[in-house]
Scaffold this motif. Sequence first.
Motif, PDB file in Angstrom:
ATOM      1  N   GLY A 194       3.010  -3.867 -11.735  1.00  0.00           N
ATOM      2  CA  GLY A 194       2.197  -3.589 -10.565  1.00  0.00           C
ATOM      3  C   GLY A 194       0.883  -2.920 -10.880  1.00  0.00           C
ATOM      4  N   THR A 227      -1.597  -6.067 -10.559  1.00  0.00           N
ATOM      5  CA  THR A 227      -1.549  -6.758  -9.258  1.00  0.00           C
ATOM      6  C   THR A 227      -0.636  -6.008  -8.312  1.00  0.00           C
ATOM      7  N   ARG A 228      -1.197  -5.490  -7.232  1.00  0.00           N
ATOM      8  CA  ARG A 228      -0.419  -4.820  -6.205  1.00  0.00           C
ATOM      9  C   ARG A 228      -0.205  -5.781  -5.041  1.00  0.00           C
ATOM     10  N   LYS A 236       0.481  -6.731  -1.305  1.00  0.00           N
ATOM     11  CA  LYS A 236       0.147  -6.078  -0.048  1.00  0.00           C
ATOM     12  C   LYS A 236       0.893  -6.744   1.112  1.00  0.00           C
ATOM     13  N   ASP A 259      -0.381 -10.101   1.789  1.00  0.00           N
ATOM     14  CA  ASP A 259       0.170 -11.177   0.958  1.00  0.00           C
ATOM     15  C   ASP A 259       1.417 -11.767   1.618  1.00  0.00           C
ATOM     16  N   LYS A 270       3.410   4.812   0.373  1.00  0.00           N
ATOM     17  CA  LYS A 270       2.958   3.642  -0.395  1.00  0.00           C
ATOM     18  C   LYS A 270       2.093   2.747   0.488  1.00  0.00           C
ATOM     19  N   ASP A 271       1.055   2.152  -0.117  1.00  0.00           N
ATOM     20  CA  ASP A 271       0.274   1.152   0.597  1.00  0.00           C
ATOM     21  C   ASP A 271       0.420  -0.220  -0.050  1.00  0.00           C
ATOM     22  N   TYR A 272       1.431  -0.375  -0.891  1.00  0.00           N
ATOM     23  CA  TYR A 272       1.693  -1.645  -1.564  1.00  0.00           C
ATOM     24  C   TYR A 272       3.205  -1.941  -1.491  1.00  0.00           C
ATOM     25  N   HIS A 316      -5.704 -12.714  -5.169  1.00  0.00           N
ATOM     26  CA  HIS A 316      -6.016 -11.573  -6.048  1.00  0.00           C
ATOM     27  C   HIS A 316      -7.055 -11.924  -7.113  1.00  0.00           C
TER      28      HIS A 316
END
Length: 463
Positions: A138, A141-142, A144, A147, A277-279, A308
């Motif tokens: 992670g 690439t997070r 979201k 996604d 968390k924001d992911y 991304h």
Amino acid sequence: MTVILVTHDEEVGKLAERVIRMQDGKIVEDKTRSDKKAGPMLQKDIFKQGGLSKKKKYSYAECSEHFRQAKRVIVSHKLRSFLSMLGVLIGVACVVTMLALGRGAGEAIKEDLARMGSNLLTVRPGSVKVRGASLEAGAATRLKLEDAQAIQKVYSVKRVGAQVMGSGQLVFQDKNWSTRVMGTAPEYAAMRNQEPVAGRFFTHEENLSRSRVVVIGPTIQKVLFGDEEPIGKTIKINRVSFQVIGILPSLGADAFRDRDDLVVIPLITAMRRLMGKDYLDQIDVEITETEQMPAAQDEINELIIRRHRLTPDRYDSFNIRNFADIQEALKSTTKTFAILLGSVAAISLIVGGIGIMNIMLVSVKERTREIGLRKALGATSRDILIQFLVESVLITFLGGLAGIALAGLISWQIAMLAQWKMIITPGSLFLAFIFSAGVGIVFGLWPAKQAASLNPITALRYE
């Protein structure tokens, strides 16, 4: 040379120059043929003109007689017959038990896969290397929430369930417990076959409003509540109060952890109120049809790359797992496992067949004079062959029935004591039974042919 033939066949008697009839040990008639054409009775004439040229047809009474004789022999030699049956008994019991074990293992795997969900793809962040050093999953690439919403629009996608994971300290009155905390969307219950066994799952409205509701696993129920009813009670997760609204079904434990040691809360609640968390840690994607999974996987892969803006050296910064591939691999492994167990058990059945052949050969030697006497009284080689084959098949038949009964007992004991799933199907019983009968015929054929080929004169002289 004078040939004296004892027979019950009138057609054979007509070929003789002189016929003497006897009844109850007394001569009742003695006559000589008057025609000049009567000559020496030759064997070829008997087979040409008499009834022996036709194939003998066995009636129900004759077949019954063969079975009565076989039963008489088996009963008169109980120990020898039991030892002969023992090999087949063990072999059949092993075949049925092993097939039941393999079938049970397959069904258990199917149930586990059903709990995991069907037609699932799992999107997770991966790890990339920077200057030879691997970064944590992670870091590049997070995933979201956007996604997950974009994946929902992909053709053939049925449902999408985003997840975040963390740990939490649970407190209820004077009890506390450290466990895993999962924040997920309401779709999780349907996608993973995790509908609560008591209470309910949270709704979309509760997720969007960040409601503090929780669904607990069976382990949490046992540790914190014991015999007390948990629905409606309030527990604290990392000092934040949550109301218990449901209890998840039991998944059991695997080699790594107790899968029932888990609490599930709404996704937005977990991200905004509990974990910060924001992911996302994972996105579950349910596909409409299994056949569409490869195409959907490729499309989701391109979607993540495009959203991304990943360069080729960063393609491994996320991965997509296909549960269908895992299912096929497990099914193939289970099938191989069942075939292996069945083959090992079949070897024991073959060994039992060799034991039957050995005993039947001994029986032929012991009964040589009896065979010679039967042949002298008119029994054909075919009669002797069928007699010994019937004995062999009857032994394997009885051994097969006893083996099936023993297999049922063993399977029940294993299911009760070891808690393994055992499934005995009619197909496995039929297969074991047919195989045991085949063993009786195959391994009884040689001794039967040995007995049938004995010369009656030599057999009568045998000591």
